[in-house]
Scaffold this motif. Structure first.
Motif, mmCIF file in Angstrom:
data_model
loop_
_atom_site.group_PDB
_atom_site.id
_atom_site.type_symbol
_atom_site.label_atom_id
_atom_site.label_comp_id
_atom_site.label_asym_id
_atom_site.label_seq_id
_atom_site.Cartn_x
_atom_site.Cartn_y
_atom_site.Cartn_z
ATOM 1 N N LEU A 188 0.813 -1.009 0.148
ATOM 2 C CA LEU A 188 0.096 0.105 -0.033
ATOM 3 C C LEU A 188 1.135 1.238 0.057
ATOM 4 O O LEU A 188 1.742 1.433 0.610
ATOM 5 C CB LEU A 188 -0.854 0.009 1.304
ATOM 6 C CG LEU A 188 -2.150 1.065 1.351
ATOM 7 C CD1 LEU A 188 -2.908 0.964 0.160
ATOM 8 C CD2 LEU A 188 -2.650 1.030 2.547
ATOM 9 N N ARG A 189 0.453 2.127 -0.969
ATOM 10 C CA ARG A 189 1.263 3.341 -1.135
ATOM 11 C C ARG A 189 0.488 4.479 -1.468
ATOM 12 O O ARG A 189 -0.364 4.508 -2.139
ATOM 13 C CB ARG A 189 2.493 3.189 -2.075
ATOM 14 C CG ARG A 189 2.215 3.174 -3.384
ATOM 15 C CD ARG A 189 3.449 3.029 -4.353
ATOM 16 N NE ARG A 189 2.954 3.474 -5.608
ATOM 17 C CZ ARG A 189 3.883 3.211 -6.728
ATOM 18 N NH1 ARG A 189 4.943 2.700 -6.601
ATOM 19 N NH2 ARG A 189 3.411 3.873 -8.010
ATOM 20 N N PHE A 190 1.187 5.858 -1.222
ATOM 21 C CA PHE A 190 0.628 6.948 -1.626
ATOM 22 C C PHE A 190 1.144 7.151 -3.046
ATOM 23 O O PHE A 190 2.363 6.896 -3.399
ATOM 24 C CB PHE A 190 1.158 8.280 -0.862
ATOM 25 C CG PHE A 190 0.549 7.954 0.513
ATOM 26 C CD1 PHE A 190 -0.838 8.497 0.567
ATOM 27 C CD2 PHE A 190 1.028 7.772 1.653
ATOM 28 C CE1 PHE A 190 -1.410 8.916 1.948
ATOM 29 C CE2 PHE A 190 0.519 7.699 2.958
ATOM 30 C CZ PHE A 190 -0.539 8.362 2.968
ATOM 31 N N LEU A 191 0.131 7.623 -4.026
ATOM 32 C CA LEU A 191 0.572 7.772 -5.438
ATOM 33 C C LEU A 191 1.495 8.876 -5.773
ATOM 34 O O LEU A 191 2.373 8.720 -6.775
ATOM 35 C CB LEU A 191 -0.615 7.921 -6.219
ATOM 36 C CG LEU A 191 -1.732 6.848 -6.280
ATOM 37 C CD1 LEU A 191 -2.906 7.160 -6.894
ATOM 38 C CD2 LEU A 191 -1.154 5.535 -6.932
ATOM 39 N N ASP A 192 1.399 9.765 -4.884
ATOM 40 C CA ASP A 192 2.492 10.818 -5.249
ATOM 41 C C ASP A 192 3.816 10.617 -4.518
ATOM 42 O O ASP A 192 4.702 11.645 -4.303
ATOM 43 C CB ASP A 192 1.874 12.346 -4.838
ATOM 44 C CG ASP A 192 1.745 12.190 -3.224
ATOM 45 O OD1 ASP A 192 1.954 11.221 -2.519
ATOM 46 O OD2 ASP A 192 1.028 13.393 -2.774
ATOM 47 N N ASP A 193 4.065 9.471 -3.921
ATOM 48 C CA ASP A 193 5.321 9.046 -3.247
ATOM 49 C C ASP A 193 6.406 8.782 -4.344
ATOM 50 O O ASP A 193 6.302 7.584 -5.029
ATOM 51 C CB ASP A 193 5.403 8.022 -2.183
ATOM 52 C CG ASP A 193 6.475 7.949 -1.378
ATOM 53 O OD1 ASP A 193 7.546 8.382 -1.645
ATOM 54 O OD2 ASP A 193 6.449 7.063 -0.503
ATOM 55 N N GLU A 194 7.407 9.338 -4.813
ATOM 56 C CA GLU A 194 8.247 9.312 -5.494
ATOM 57 C C GLU A 194 9.616 8.645 -5.004
ATOM 58 O O GLU A 194 10.668 8.737 -5.578
ATOM 59 C CB GLU A 194 8.737 10.405 -6.524
ATOM 60 C CG GLU A 194 7.152 10.807 -7.299
ATOM 61 C CD GLU A 194 7.368 12.178 -8.137
ATOM 62 O OE1 GLU A 194 8.578 12.507 -8.321
ATOM 63 O OE2 GLU A 194 6.564 12.537 -8.686
ATOM 64 N N SER A 195 9.666 8.184 -3.597
ATOM 65 C CA SER A 195 10.876 7.880 -2.929
ATOM 66 C C SER A 195 11.286 6.680 -3.165
ATOM 67 O O SER A 195 12.191 6.298 -2.989
ATOM 68 C CB SER A 195 10.607 8.227 -1.563
ATOM 69 O OG SER A 195 9.635 7.404 -1.153
ATOM 70 N N PHE A 196 10.655 5.819 -4.078
ATOM 71 C CA PHE A 196 10.815 4.479 -4.259
ATOM 72 C C PHE A 196 10.369 4.094 -5.843
ATOM 73 O O PHE A 196 9.598 4.834 -6.280
ATOM 74 C CB PHE A 196 10.336 3.654 -3.404
ATOM 75 C CG PHE A 196 8.832 3.629 -3.541
ATOM 76 C CD1 PHE A 196 7.988 2.623 -3.941
ATOM 77 C CD2 PHE A 196 8.224 4.238 -2.390
ATOM 78 C CE1 PHE A 196 6.653 2.603 -4.085
ATOM 79 C CE2 PHE A 196 6.901 4.329 -2.404
ATOM 80 C CZ PHE A 196 6.073 3.413 -3.244
ATOM 81 N N GLU A 197 10.938 3.203 -6.414
ATOM 82 C CA GLU A 197 10.360 2.584 -7.804
ATOM 83 C C GLU A 197 9.748 1.363 -7.692
ATOM 84 O O GLU A 197 9.972 0.420 -6.678
ATOM 85 C CB GLU A 197 11.640 2.580 -8.925
ATOM 86 C CG GLU A 197 12.270 4.069 -8.988
ATOM 87 C CD GLU A 197 13.563 3.948 -9.922
ATOM 88 O OE1 GLU A 197 13.451 3.158 -10.686
ATOM 89 O OE2 GLU A 197 14.336 5.072 -9.847
ATOM 90 N N ASP A 198 8.828 1.228 -8.537
ATOM 91 C CA ASP A 198 8.212 -0.096 -8.739
ATOM 92 C C ASP A 198 9.067 -1.115 -9.031
ATOM 93 O O ASP A 198 10.212 -1.102 -9.821
ATOM 94 C CB ASP A 198 7.066 -0.094 -9.832
ATOM 95 C CG ASP A 198 5.994 0.681 -9.487
ATOM 96 O OD1 ASP A 198 5.603 1.046 -8.271
ATOM 97 O OD2 ASP A 198 5.273 1.316 -10.393
#
Length: 173
Positions: free
Chosen positions: A163-173
């Motif tokens: 589960l994650r916030f969509l605007d969190d760019e601190s990690f990659e898929d």
């Protein structure tokens, strides 16, 4: 027609089993569906269930056009209205993929779903709708019908850690 407020996770209407529609040809059902479609489109959703706008009826609307980047071009699901839908799993193999929800805004999680289903229900004229769905089409139908049983996608997640916030760019898929 009007855009209605979308209830968020935690609201009591989203946690209960919705009531049957019965006769979908009633004028108030057509008006409700117009509001559902307008609300879904305004929110840039692929589907919406009546409980999401505060109406505890077993009624869903969904649309995943071919070529839509959200649908990954897998399969066409035309704009569909289903009253009192029933799902039959055709392939018990589960596929996991990211899902979001208008009632859980700004978040997404990995959810396992049956990869092939048959769904049945009634359209606004009372005619039976029956289709086989695969891939994204099947995922959308299962997601929307879960709302009718008081289930939101985080309850289906095998690993809440995705589960994650969509605007969190601190990690990659």
């Amino acid at each position: 027609m009007s855009v209605r407020p979308i209830l968020r996770m935690g609201h009591p209407v989203l946690r209960r089993r919705a009531d049957p529609v019965g006769d979908p040809t009633r004028p108030e059902i057509a008006a409700l569906v117009e509001d559902m479609v307008e609300t879904m489109q305004a929110a840039h959703g692929r589907g919406i269930a009546a409980p999401q706008i505060g109406v505890s009826l077993r009624l869903v609307v969904f649309h995943a056009p071919l070529g839509d980047e959200n649908a990954r071009g897998i399969e066409d699901a035309p704009l569909t209205v289903l009253a009192d839908p029933v799902i039959e799993v055709l392939d018990p193999v589960m596929e996991s993929d990211w899902e979001g929800c208008l009632s859980v805004p700004g978040m997404a999680g990995v959810v396992p779903r049956a990869r092939a289903i048959r769904y049945r229900g009634l359209d606004l004229s009372g005619q039976r709708v029956e289709r086989v769905a695969h891939g994204f089409h099947a995922r959308v139908v299962q997601h929307e019908c879960d709302h009718l049983d008081g289930i939101l996608y985080p309850q289906r997640m095998a690993d809440i850690g995705t589960l994650r916030f969509l605007d969190d760019e601190s990690f990659e898929d």
